[in-house]
Design a protein around this motif. Sequence first.
Motif, PDB file in Angstrom:
ATOM      1  N   ALA A 166      29.334  27.821  44.246  1.00 10.24           N
ATOM      2  CA  ALA A 166      30.506  28.700  44.201  1.00 10.24           C
ATOM      3  C   ALA A 166      31.404  28.341  43.035  1.00 10.24           C
ATOM      4  N   LEU A 167      31.596  27.043  42.811  1.00  5.09           N
ATOM      5  CA  LEU A 167      32.447  26.590  41.712  1.00  5.09           C
ATOM      6  C   LEU A 167      31.858  26.968  40.356  1.00  5.09           C
ATOM      7  N   GLY A 168      30.553  27.141  40.309  1.00  4.19           N
ATOM      8  CA  GLY A 168      29.895  27.510  39.056  1.00  4.19           C
ATOM      9  C   GLY A 168      29.736  29.001  38.857  1.00  4.19           C
ATOM     10  N   ALA A 169      30.227  29.798  39.798  1.00  2.00           N
ATOM     11  CA  ALA A 169      30.051  31.256  39.706  1.00  2.00           C
ATOM     12  C   ALA A 169      31.361  31.964  40.022  1.00  2.00           C
ATOM     13  N   LEU A 170      32.416  31.589  39.315  1.00  2.56           N
ATOM     14  CA  LEU A 170      33.743  32.112  39.615  1.00  2.56           C
ATOM     15  C   LEU A 170      33.893  33.538  39.105  1.00  2.56           C
ATOM     16  N   PRO A 171      34.293  34.479  39.965  1.00  2.00           N
ATOM     17  CA  PRO A 171      34.554  35.841  39.492  1.00  2.00           C
ATOM     18  C   PRO A 171      35.723  35.850  38.514  1.00  2.00           C
ATOM     19  N   ALA A 172      35.685  36.804  37.607  1.00  2.00           N
ATOM     20  CA  ALA A 172      36.754  36.950  36.626  1.00  2.00           C
ATOM     21  C   ALA A 172      37.692  38.085  37.010  1.00  2.00           C
ATOM     22  N   ILE A 173      38.832  38.130  36.350  1.00  2.00           N
ATOM     23  CA  ILE A 173      39.796  39.188  36.560  1.00  2.00           C
ATOM     24  C   ILE A 173      39.176  40.537  36.171  1.00  2.00           C
ATOM     25  N   ASP A 174      39.640  41.622  36.781  1.00  2.00           N
ATOM     26  CA  ASP A 174      39.195  42.973  36.442  1.00  2.00           C
ATOM     27  C   ASP A 174      39.953  43.409  35.189  1.00  2.00           C
ATOM     28  N   PRO A 175      39.313  43.442  34.020  1.00  2.00           N
ATOM     29  CA  PRO A 175      40.057  43.748  32.791  1.00  2.00           C
ATOM     30  C   PRO A 175      40.570  45.173  32.745  1.00  2.00           C
ATOM     31  N   ASP A 176      39.844  46.103  33.360  1.00  2.00           N
ATOM     32  CA  ASP A 176      40.279  47.500  33.329  1.00  2.00           C
ATOM     33  C   ASP A 176      41.549  47.692  34.157  1.00  2.00           C
ATOM     34  N   ALA A 177      41.600  47.067  35.342  1.00  2.00           N
ATOM     35  CA  ALA A 177      42.797  47.174  36.177  1.00  2.00           C
ATOM     36  C   ALA A 177      43.990  46.516  35.495  1.00  2.00           C
ATOM     37  N   ALA A 178      43.763  45.364  34.883  1.00  2.00           N
ATOM     38  CA  ALA A 178      44.849  44.685  34.183  1.00  2.00           C
ATOM     39  C   ALA A 178      45.350  45.523  33.015  1.00  2.00           C
ATOM     40  N   ALA A 179      44.420  46.137  32.274  1.00  2.00           N
ATOM     41  CA  ALA A 179      44.818  46.968  31.137  1.00  2.00           C
ATOM     42  C   ALA A 179      45.593  48.193  31.604  1.00  2.00           C
ATOM     43  N   ALA A 180      45.170  48.786  32.721  1.00  2.00           N
ATOM     44  CA  ALA A 180      45.885  49.951  33.243  1.00  2.00           C
ATOM     45  C   ALA A 180      47.296  49.572  33.686  1.00  2.00           C
ATOM     46  N   ALA A 181      47.434  48.397  34.285  1.00  2.00           N
ATOM     47  CA  ALA A 181      48.761  47.945  34.698  1.00  2.00           C
ATOM     48  C   ALA A 181      49.636  47.667  33.481  1.00  2.00           C
ATOM     49  N   ARG A 182      49.063  47.065  32.457  1.00  2.00           N
ATOM     50  CA  ARG A 182      49.823  46.801  31.239  1.00  2.00           C
ATOM     51  C   ARG A 182      50.256  48.119  30.583  1.00  2.00           C
ATOM     52  N   ALA A 183      49.383  49.116  30.607  1.00  2.00           N
ATOM     53  CA  ALA A 183      49.736  50.416  30.040  1.00  2.00           C
ATOM     54  C   ALA A 183      50.862  51.069  30.836  1.00  2.00           C
ATOM     55  N   ARG A 184      50.827  50.913  32.143  1.00  2.00           N
ATOM     56  CA  ARG A 184      51.918  51.465  32.950  1.00  2.00           C
ATOM     57  C   ARG A 184      53.234  50.779  32.605  1.00  2.00           C
ATOM     58  N   GLN A 185      53.207  49.461  32.442  1.00  2.00           N
ATOM     59  CA  GLN A 185      54.423  48.748  32.073  1.00  2.00           C
ATOM     60  C   GLN A 185      55.031  49.314  30.789  1.00  2.00           C
ATOM     61  N   ALA A 186      54.173  49.711  29.865  1.00  2.00           N
ATOM     62  CA  ALA A 186      54.661  50.249  28.590  1.00  2.00           C
ATOM     63  C   ALA A 186      55.308  51.619  28.750  1.00  2.00           C
ATOM     64  N   ARG A 187      55.023  52.307  29.870  1.00  2.00           N
ATOM     65  CA  ARG A 187      55.578  53.644  30.083  1.00  2.00           C
ATOM     66  C   ARG A 187      56.803  53.660  30.972  1.00  2.00           C
ATOM     67  N   LEU A 188      57.148  52.517  31.573  1.00  2.00           N
ATOM     68  CA  LEU A 188      58.285  52.487  32.492  1.00  2.00           C
ATOM     69  C   LEU A 188      59.601  52.546  31.735  1.00  2.00           C
ATOM     70  N   THR A 189      60.636  53.006  32.428  1.00  2.00           N
ATOM     71  CA  THR A 189      61.926  53.258  31.779  1.00  2.00           C
ATOM     72  C   THR A 189      62.691  51.959  31.527  1.00  2.00           C
ATOM     73  N   LYS A 190      62.240  51.248  30.510  1.00  2.00           N
ATOM     74  CA  LYS A 190      62.853  49.974  30.112  1.00  2.00           C
ATOM     75  C   LYS A 190      62.340  49.626  28.726  1.00  2.00           C
ATOM     76  N   PRO A 191      63.066  48.834  27.984  1.00  2.00           N
ATOM     77  CA  PRO A 191      62.519  48.331  26.721  1.00  2.00           C
ATOM     78  C   PRO A 191      61.278  47.484  26.976  1.00  2.00           C
ATOM     79  N   ALA A 192      60.339  47.558  26.079  1.00  2.00           N
ATOM     80  CA  ALA A 192      59.090  46.804  26.240  1.00  2.00           C
ATOM     81  C   ALA A 192      59.374  45.316  26.431  1.00  2.00           C
ATOM     82  N   GLY A 193      58.770  44.743  27.464  1.00  2.00           N
ATOM     83  CA  GLY A 193      58.911  43.311  27.721  1.00  2.00           C
ATOM     84  C   GLY A 193      60.222  42.887  28.328  1.00  2.00           C
ATOM     85  N   SER A 194      61.090  43.821  28.674  1.00  2.00           N
ATOM     86  CA  SER A 194      62.440  43.456  29.110  1.00  2.00           C
ATOM     87  C   SER A 194      62.493  42.830  30.494  1.00  2.00           C
ATOM     88  N   LEU A 195      61.441  42.988  31.289  1.00  2.00           N
ATOM     89  CA  LEU A 195      61.395  42.323  32.589  1.00  2.00           C
ATOM     90  C   LEU A 195      60.641  40.988  32.537  1.00  2.00           C
TER      91      LEU A 195
END
Length: 338
Positions: free
Chosen positions: A13-42
């Motif tokens: 198990a220690l040798g077969a660690l699943p990785a983060i879902d890059p597509d979900a992370a990218a979609a969340a990052r894209a949403r952050q860029a569209r929210l009503t705030k300056p980029a990175g302000s939170l």
Amino acid sequence: MTGFATVAAFEAALGALPAIDPDAAAAARARQARLTKPAGSLGRLEDIAVFLAGWQGRALPAIDRARVAIFAGNHGVTAHGVSAFPPEVTVQMVANFERGGAAINALAGAAGLELAVVPLDLDRPTADFTIAPAMDAYECLAALSAGAAVVEPGLDLLVLGEMGIGNSTAAAALCARGFGGSAADWVGPGTGVDDAGIARKRVVVDRAIAFHAAAPLTPFETLRRVGGREIAAIAGAVLAARMARVPVILDGFICCSAVAPLAAMTGAITDHCLAGHCSAEPGHRRLLDRLGLDPLLALGMRLGEGSGAAVATAIVRAALAAHGGMATFAEAGVSDAG
């Protein structure tokens, strides 16, 4: 996961660690860029939301069910006077958890966490690890499996903590064996021992490291030789959560020490973990640096019980509330700076 039946299963198990879902992370990052705030302000709230999205595999992560699991164990090394409290306090505090009278009960309620208390053979302390391995292989596998068992289907977040008189000594030994250095680099006051008590702890840890010096430096051998049942259970819970892609919030020095032997071999083991806080225990900041974790809080806490991680859960919930609840520029009719 049902647990780890063999050492080979744990190592696989220690040798077969699943990785983060890059597509979900990218979609969340894209949403952050569209929210009503300056980029990175939170600030880190944005990063936390993206972190949760990546591990939950959805652009809009949520915490509908979150659990704090507190593992309890007793340690034979307390015979050397390494704690300000006697070993029977472990049993007494577990009873306090079960009655609802401890700090973690109040903090779990405030954070919207269900509480699981897992006592591990409290009437049978581990062996004195200055003269023998703390656990045999079967005992260590049983503890790892007890940790894995708290990772049930449907969990969105797992918060981890511990209770065990003497376990800050075991934590220091785990760090020294996993990451090197002497006892002086890792030993602190724990439950509040005085200078003489700290000196005793240093002698005990150095003696333990010397006694086990010829043993293999594998995660399993380090956990079973100088760890404790509750600490091994935390390691099992962290690994099982990774296999299930459940994000984890770690508590203080002792909780994080459970990951040290794993991280010494596989640094990626902490990719799904957040450090809830940096405790007042001197070695905790050094350990967090070695684990590559930046704590969410630094409140001078040193209680254990998952208390600091429970407080940090409120920050994670705030991050998701902003991520999911804010309007985008288009929805709000606000001009986008871009």
